[in-house]
Design an enzyme around this catalytic site. Structure first.
Site, PDB file in Angstrom:
ATOM      1  N   ASP A 176      -2.086   3.745  -0.014  1.00  0.00           N
ATOM      2  CA  ASP A 176      -1.880   2.436   0.866  1.00  0.00           C
ATOM      3  C   ASP A 176      -2.666   2.473   2.255  1.00  0.00           C
ATOM      4  O   ASP A 176      -2.381   1.971   3.141  1.00  0.00           O
ATOM      5  CB  ASP A 176      -0.347   2.652   1.406  1.00  0.00           C
ATOM      6  CG  ASP A 176       0.016   3.447   2.420  1.00  0.00           C
ATOM      7  OD1 ASP A 176      -0.646   4.505   2.193  1.00  0.00           O
ATOM      8  OD2 ASP A 176       0.835   3.307   3.188  1.00  0.00           O
TER       9      ASP A 176
ATOM     10  N   ASP B 168      -7.605   6.755   1.226  1.00  0.00           N
ATOM     11  CA  ASP B 168      -7.671   6.878  -0.266  1.00  0.00           C
ATOM     12  C   ASP B 168      -8.590   5.985  -0.706  1.00  0.00           C
ATOM     13  O   ASP B 168      -8.704   6.025  -2.097  1.00  0.00           O
ATOM     14  CB  ASP B 168      -6.091   6.234  -0.687  1.00  0.00           C
ATOM     15  CG  ASP B 168      -5.003   6.785   0.024  1.00  0.00           C
ATOM     16  OD1 ASP B 168      -5.032   8.134  -0.111  1.00  0.00           O
ATOM     17  OD2 ASP B 168      -4.025   6.154   0.343  1.00  0.00           O
TER      18      ASP B 168
ATOM     19  N   ASP C 167      -0.359   8.677  -3.557  1.00  0.00           N
ATOM     20  CA  ASP C 167      -0.236   9.077  -2.222  1.00  0.00           C
ATOM     21  C   ASP C 167       1.156   8.852  -1.698  1.00  0.00           C
ATOM     22  O   ASP C 167       1.978   8.406  -2.482  1.00  0.00           O
ATOM     23  CB  ASP C 167      -1.317   7.818  -1.500  1.00  0.00           C
ATOM     24  CG  ASP C 167      -1.277   8.168  -0.035  1.00  0.00           C
ATOM     25  OD1 ASP C 167      -1.505   9.521   0.337  1.00  0.00           O
ATOM     26  OD2 ASP C 167      -0.878   7.582   0.840  1.00  0.00           O
TER      27      ASP C 167
END
Length: 836
Positions: free
Chosen positions: A720, A724, A523
């Site tokens: 984070d 996600d 990410d």
């Protein structure tokens, strides 16, 4: 005010392009010697207080720790109300004998040992407060205070000026579970019993025998038998229960593969005990009670270490609940306000959330328009505009104007709480290598039993005088205790060393999957970037910047905070500016009078509408946008005079990390919900090909992409934010990266705080080295048992020698597991100051 450096270390740091205070790299185009506002404020305050000598000596112990610099903040009214309330002091603090009280609070903003030292010194200098102690891994601050003299609100404000925020800890189990405590008691008692038996064994091994002094020798044997019986009854039952259950399952399924590894362990313990007990009763033959007792204690220790490592990881994850306020402001029917515990919020209640406060429950906005930092759910640093009818989540931060929210769910029922519940309750499947060891043990015990039967049959004809001793020696020396310890002990030792670096691995299966990773998916926000907005470009003068920042002081928007931070980095005095008639135009910007001049700051489209824009500034705005930054325009007295760009900086070392992964032959990809142009810019800067960078990807699309790659590759996903979560769970290995004090923990296989400094290649190396250790331990254990068992069958090993030699493979497993170095040499553990 002039601030001077007191040490050569700090002077050298400034000339090397690093922050004068914390030593982290300076942002690009920085005009100061500090990486953030917090560092500049802290540096000045520390020197003025005369604490610089000790502070920077401690700070240098943590130069290699990577963290997100703290920002200055002001303690919110809600935080003060929570901690200073009579109910909190009565229910959440401990009364001491002298009338003072002790309290333990969660503290945000700590990134290194020096931060902890500074927070302790701030508390120690407050009237009526003493004995401050910071627990850096737990992110807590404990201190004693006199309720009549100490001012809790004043302490909150003082710490806030240094970028440290205090809030109550949520109720959660801090220590071991009853099962773990019970297991630890068994470990301690078993080692005590083993120690006493070993003292008696020393006498027997040193020459005390039945032939020379029968009375004393028999006394030592009977005493050893009594102690060993207690050891079996108290500690050995852990293995006997599992063995008995697996034996029932194997009989029911008619499959020896169902035999658990505790079966041969239990068999070896019982046979050794029975033979020694018989030798004691009849008064002849060798005994090895000491080896049996040590074996039980060592195996229990391995079990306890594994249980403890799993608890440590779970407790680190549970700190997420500390981020949700423990008190909520409820609006009553008569228009008044009341404060209640956030866990007691009921659906339908109206909550008021002021700017800077954290939303205490999931709910729907009833009134107000504001910008909300949804990083706890979305993982992205860009704020989200919310208005009546929009949903907000517990843990989100309100940033501009007050909101009234109708509560829908609270506590463990919130989205954050459900993620944490999944992490705590997820089934810890055994790693394939553990399952392999269990299967091997099933075959191994059958092989040993078969060998014992064959030895007995042949011995009856070929060596009748020694057949029994050979069988006993075979069963004792072939006890697969090392097989039982090889995997859990290696995983526990490796995970323990990872935990000391702030890296928490959920289970053994994760370790094995790490070693096989072929694709790493990142990410963007907070993983490849720092995750905080900063001013990266400004086309005007410092005087204009001071006017802009003075106006932005009246907003909590992330862009406004970026201007405020940059102003302090430039050492601009904003207190001299007189700001009036401030108006926040939601979704556009802010305007007001600064020293009598009309100033407007906001989106270029809005500024162009109210003040026009020259072609030169329009081109500059377009260039800023093309570089992937957020463009800002500034107008003074009805004329647009400057442009600025705000963006998220690339994390130092990100490009090197990507390069190492690619050189190792791994596929590297980037997924982000940010705009495509921003993602392309980040990908170019860190060295990821454009074809492997995906922008404007939502949570569902992330999951779909990871799922498609997962079919043919072993995928590690690093993120984070909770956006996600589905992708992390779909990947073979999900890695949550965040700061212990920021809302960034999600359901994952591994949790890595930002200050831990671990990179993807470090984690893969960790898995490869740990798995290599496990396989080596298993090979050595099997080879040892085969060779030793053969020697016993051939008569080269007596039962006494078998008893002495039996722990050798276990000692090898223990020593290699304890000595394992699962990380590269250049990945050192962050240092912390000693207690002295």
């Amino acid at each position: 005010m002039e601030v001077r450096a007191e040490s050569r270390v700090n002077e050298r740091t400034a000339t090397e392009g690093k922050c004068l205070h914390c030593g982290l790299p300076l942002p690009p185009k920085s005009k100061t010697s500090f990486c953030c506002t917090g560092c500049s404020v802290a540096y000045e305050a520390i020197h003025l207080a005369g604490l610089d000598g000790t502070y920077y000596s401690l700070r240098n112990l943590a130069d290699k720790a990577v963290g997100v610099p703290a920002k200055p903040s002001s303690a919110s009214a809600l935080s003060k109300q929570q901690i200073a309330s009579d109910r909190f002091i009565r229910e959440s603090t401990q009364e001491l004998d002298d009338g003072s009280r002790r309290v333990c609070l969660a503290i945000d903003g700590l990134t290194c040992a020096a931060c902890g030292w500074l927070a302790e010194q701030v508390v120690a200098q407050e009237p009526g407060m003493k004995a401050p102690s910071v627990n850096l891994p737990e992110s807590t601050l404990t201190f004693e205070f006199d309720p009549d003299r100490a001012s809790i609100p004043k302490l909150l404000d003082t710490l806030a000026r240094f970028g440290y925020e205090l809030h109550p800890r949520r109720d959660r189990p801090d220590g071991a579970s009853p099962q773990e405590k019970k297991l630890l008691i068994k470990v301690g008692v078993s080692w005590a019993l083993a120690g006493n038996i070993m003292l008696l064994a020393f006498a027997l091994y040193s020459g005390l025998s039945l032939e020379t002094d029968r009375l004393l020798a028999m006394g030592a044997r009977w005493a050893s038998l009594a102690i060993a019986t207690v050891s079996l009854a108290f500690g050995g039952t852990v293995f006997f229960r599992t063995a008995a259950a697996s034996l029932k399952i194997a009989i029911r399924n008619r499959s020896l593969k169902k035999l658990h590894i505790d079966t041969p362990i239990s068999l070896g313990i019982l046979v050794g005990y029975a033979n020694s007990a018989w030798a004691t009763v009849v008064g002849r033959g060798d005994v090895w009670f000491d080896s049996i007792a040590v074996l039980i204690a060592a195996l229990l220790t391995a079990r306890w270490l594994q249980t403890r490592s799993q608890r440590t990881a779970a407790q680190a994850a549970s700190r997420l609940l500390d981020l949700v306020p423990s008190t909520a402001r409820v609006l009553l029917a008569d228009g008044s306000e009341d404060y209640i515990d956030s866990d007691k919020i009921e659906p339908g209640q109206s909550l008021r959330i002021d700017p800077g406060e954290v939303v205490p429950a999931d709910g729907t906005v009833l009134s107000g328009r504001s910008s909300v930092n949804n990083a706890v759910i979305t993982g992205e640093s860009a704020p989200v505009t919310v208005s009546p009818g929009d949903v907000v989540y517990a843990g989100s931060i309100n940033q501009s104007t007050p909101l009234v929210v109708r509560a829908e769910s609270s506590g463990r029922n919130t989205r954050v709480g459900q993620l944490l519940q999944w992490l705590e309750d997820s089934t810890r499947h055994d790693a394939p290598v553990v399952q392999s060891a269990d299967r091997i043990s099933g075959y191994f015990v059958v092989g040993v039993l078969s060998a014992a039967i064959v030895t007995g049959l042949l011995g009856a004809f070929l060596f009748p005088g020694t057949a029994v001793y050979r069988i006993v020696a075979l069963l004792v020396i072939s006890c697969p205790c090392a097989l039982g310890m090889a995997t859990p002990l290696a995983i526990a030792a490796a995970n323990g060393k990872a935990a000391r670096r702030g890296i928490y691995v959920k289970d053994g299966a994760t370790v094995e999957r790490l070693a096989a990773v072929t694709t790493v998916v990142f990410d963007k926000t907070g993983t490849l970037t720092l995750g905080d907005l900063s001013v990266v470009e400004f086309t005007g003068s410092d005087d204009l910047f001071a006017m802009t920042a003075a106006l932005e002081r009246h907003s909590r928007h992330p862009i406004a905070l970026a201007f405020q931070n940059e102003a302090q980095l430039r050492m601009l005095d904003l207190d001299r500016a007189e700001t009036t008639q401030v108006e926040v135009v939601q979704g556009c910007g802010i305007s007001g009078l600064v020293d009598g001049r009309a100033v407007s700051v906001g989106s270029p489209t809005w500024i162009a509408e109210i003040a026009g824009m020259t072609d030169e500034l329009s081109a500059r705005v377009a260039a800023i946008a093309s570089e992937g930054f957020t463009p800002i325009a500034i107008a003074v007295d009805g004329t647009t005079v400057a442009a600025a760009g705000c963006g998220d900086q690339i994390r130092p070392g990100a490009r090197d990390e990507i390069s190492k992964l690619k050189n190792a032959g791994l596929n590297v990809r980037l997924l982000s919900g940010d705009h495509r142009s921003v993602v392309d810019r980040v990908a170019e800067q860190v060295g990821i090909p454009a074809d492997d960078a995906y922008g404007e990807v939502g949570p569902e699309e992330k999951r779909r992409l990871v799922e498609s790659w997962h079919e043919h590759e072993v995928v590690m996903m690093i993120g984070d934010g909770a956006n996600d979560a589905t992708a992390l769970r779909t990947a073979d290995v999900g890695v949550a990266v965040g700061n212990d004090n920021a809302p960034v923990l999600v359901a994952s296989d591994i949790f890595v705080p930002r200050h831990a400094g671990a990179k993807a290649d470090d984690l893969i190396t960790f898995g490869q080295r740990t798995l290599r250790l496990i396989r080596r331990n298993l090979r050595v254990s099997l080879a040892y048992n085969v060779v030793a068992g053969s020697a016993a069958i051939l008569g080269f090993v007596t039962p006494l020698v078998a008893a002495i030699a039996m722990p050798l493979s276990s000692l090898f497993v223990v020593s290699t597991s304890v000595a394992v170095r699962p990380f590269k040499k250049d990945f050192s553990e962050p240092q912390r100051p000693s207690a002295s």
